[in-house]
Design a protein around this motif. Sequence first.
Motif, PDB file in Angstrom:
ATOM      1  N   VAL A  40       0.858  -1.185   0.000  1.00 28.10           N
ATOM      2  CA  VAL A  40       0.000   0.000   0.000  1.00 28.10           C
ATOM      3  C   VAL A  40       0.898   1.241   0.000  1.00 28.10           C
ATOM      4  N   ARG A  60      -4.594   6.474  -0.736  1.00 29.37           N
ATOM      5  CA  ARG A  60      -3.934   5.167  -0.741  1.00 29.37           C
ATOM      6  C   ARG A  60      -4.092   4.482  -2.092  1.00 29.37           C
ATOM      7  N   LYS A  61      -3.021   3.775  -2.504  1.00 25.96           N
ATOM      8  CA  LYS A  61      -3.029   3.045  -3.764  1.00 25.96           C
ATOM      9  C   LYS A  61      -2.234   1.760  -3.587  1.00 25.96           C
ATOM     10  N   ARG A  62      -2.707   0.697  -4.241  1.00 26.44           N
ATOM     11  CA  ARG A  62      -2.009  -0.587  -4.218  1.00 26.44           C
ATOM     12  C   ARG A  62      -2.119  -1.211  -5.604  1.00 26.44           C
ATOM     13  N   GLU A  63      -1.025  -1.778  -6.097  1.00 26.37           N
ATOM     14  CA  GLU A  63      -0.997  -2.310  -7.452  1.00 26.37           C
ATOM     15  C   GLU A  63      -0.986  -3.835  -7.454  1.00 26.37           C
ATOM     16  N   GLU A 104      -4.756  -0.954 -10.579  1.00 30.58           N
ATOM     17  CA  GLU A 104      -4.655  -0.149  -9.355  1.00 30.58           C
ATOM     18  C   GLU A 104      -5.900  -0.354  -8.497  1.00 30.58           C
ATOM     19  N   PHE A 105      -5.679  -0.480  -7.213  1.00 26.20           N
ATOM     20  CA  PHE A 105      -6.768  -0.463  -6.238  1.00 26.20           C
ATOM     21  C   PHE A 105      -6.536   0.772  -5.378  1.00 26.20           C
ATOM     22  N   VAL A 106      -7.564   1.589  -5.172  1.00 24.58           N
ATOM     23  CA  VAL A 106      -7.398   2.836  -4.442  1.00 24.58           C
ATOM     24  C   VAL A 106      -8.299   2.882  -3.218  1.00 24.58           C
ATOM     25  N   CYS A 134      -7.952  -1.082  -1.496  1.00 33.10           N
ATOM     26  CA  CYS A 134      -6.609  -1.649  -1.278  1.00 33.10           C
ATOM     27  C   CYS A 134      -6.681  -2.906  -0.416  1.00 33.10           C
ATOM     28  N   ASP A 135      -7.595  -2.910   0.545  1.00 37.56           N
ATOM     29  CA  ASP A 135      -7.703  -4.025   1.477  1.00 37.56           C
ATOM     30  C   ASP A 135      -8.237  -5.303   0.822  1.00 37.56           C
TER      31      ASP A 135
END
Length: 123
Positions: A13, A22-25, A41-43, A47-48
């Motif tokens: 994250v 927040r961003k997670r790839e 991308e999950f924002v 992200c969770d």
Amino acid sequence: MEVIGKVKLIGEVQTFGTNGFRKRELVVTTDEQYPQMIMIEFVQDKCDLLNSYAVGQDVKVSINLRGREWINPQGEAKYFNSVQGWRVENLSQTSAQNQNLPPVDQFQPASNVSDEEPDDLPF
């Protein structure tokens, strides 16, 4: 839209700015003649969704395509696209559940079926 494939990478994250964006790839490798490595991308709270997944799992990711315009200091417009995920399904688990079912040919056919019996269905 959906992307189906195998998890290649799950990023950490990342947090940006004072608002705590927040961003997670996630990188998914498709299973086709010419496999593609798609970065999704999950924002924010999405992200969770990636917490319960691991590299190597088969997944189906629901996505939205996003586009935006940026005007540089010289006044020229630049355009950027992103792929944002909003749901992830574990396909490995689904196929494992289906493997627990016995094959159809293991069921015995009904032997006491007759056309003479009344049809009591209401429709």
